[in-house]
Write a protein that holds these residues in place. Structure first.
Motif, PDB file in Angstrom:
ATOM      1  N   LEU A   9      28.223 -35.505  42.472  1.00 26.06           N
ATOM      2  CA  LEU A   9      27.495 -35.363  43.728  1.00 26.06           C
ATOM      3  C   LEU A   9      27.839 -34.023  44.375  1.00 26.06           C
ATOM      4  N   SER A  16      28.038 -37.668  54.175  1.00 24.85           N
ATOM      5  CA  SER A  16      27.323 -38.401  53.135  1.00 24.85           C
ATOM      6  C   SER A  16      27.216 -39.874  53.506  1.00 24.85           C
ATOM      7  N   TYR A  20      24.621 -42.985  49.180  1.00 24.08           N
ATOM      8  CA  TYR A  20      24.709 -41.792  48.328  1.00 24.08           C
ATOM      9  C   TYR A  20      26.037 -41.777  47.563  1.00 24.08           C
ATOM     10  N   ILE A  21      27.120 -42.037  48.243  1.00 25.63           N
ATOM     11  CA  ILE A  21      28.440 -42.031  47.604  1.00 25.63           C
ATOM     12  C   ILE A  21      28.504 -43.069  46.487  1.00 25.63           C
TER      13      ILE A  21
END
Length: 192
Positions: A9, A16, A20-21
């Motif tokens: 990423l 974030s 997303y993580i």
């Protein structure tokens, strides 16, 4: 602080989203059986560790920690009963440790650095003043001046943890000197 340093990423972790993580993987695991293993959040690690009666060692490595972020971390540690002798929180930035101590008197805190005794002494003195403190120090520096480092820390009730030891003989030497902990990055085996 930035996801691109260790993951597939990019961007600052602080901005974030969880979603997303959760899509991320560690680049160091590419090509291994663990390549698809995702990133773990602190709470997931605390659930895992607590179920196995493991100690935890949060290391506040980067700058940019805010008091609300530390409060969130402390709340999670408290939720899983880690604000006690099952935890040592380490930071290079001693202001972070002072803030942590202002919020909790029980958890072990540790100033991490490297350098000679003259550089270490103010850190040791601060850990004594804050209470339940340790230094996490480069093993080479400790072994260069053991007759100063060890008695000074012992006299002040400050624990000593050596990093990063990659040799079993050095680990044995540090244990004999009274090190309270030794950080390794591989399994050390003594020669018979």
């Amino acid at each position: 602080p930035d996801l691109s340093s260790d993951t597939n990423l990019s961007g600052p972790i602080s901005s974030s989203t969880d979603a997303y993580i959760e899509t991320g993987t560690f680049t160091a695991l590419t090509g291994t059986q663990y390549a698809s293993m995702g990133l773990s959040k602190l709470e997931e690690m605390l659930i895992f560790a607590s179920a196995r009666s493991l100690k935890v060692y949060p290391e506040l490595k980067f700058t940019g920690w805010t008091n609300p972020a530390i409060d969130t971390m402390l709340a999670l540690l408290d939720k899983y009963n880690y604000l006690n002798d099952r935890c040592m929180i380490q930071a290079v930035d001693t202001d972070l440790l002072e803030y942590i101590r202002s919020k909790n008197n029980d958890v072990l805190i540790a100033a991490a650095q490297q350098g000679d005794f003259a550089f270490a002494q103010p850190k040791i003195d601060l850990m004594e003043a804050l209470g339940n403190g340790a230094i996490v120090w480069n093993h080479t520096d400790l072994l260069d001046d053991p007759e100063t480092f060890f008695p000074y820390c012992f006299d002040r009730g400050v624990r000593i943890v050596a990093f990063t030891v990659r040799n079993a003989k050095l680990a044995d030497d540090l244990k004999r000197l009274g090190c309270n902990g030794i950080i390794v990055d591989s399994i050390l085996r003594s020669n018979p």
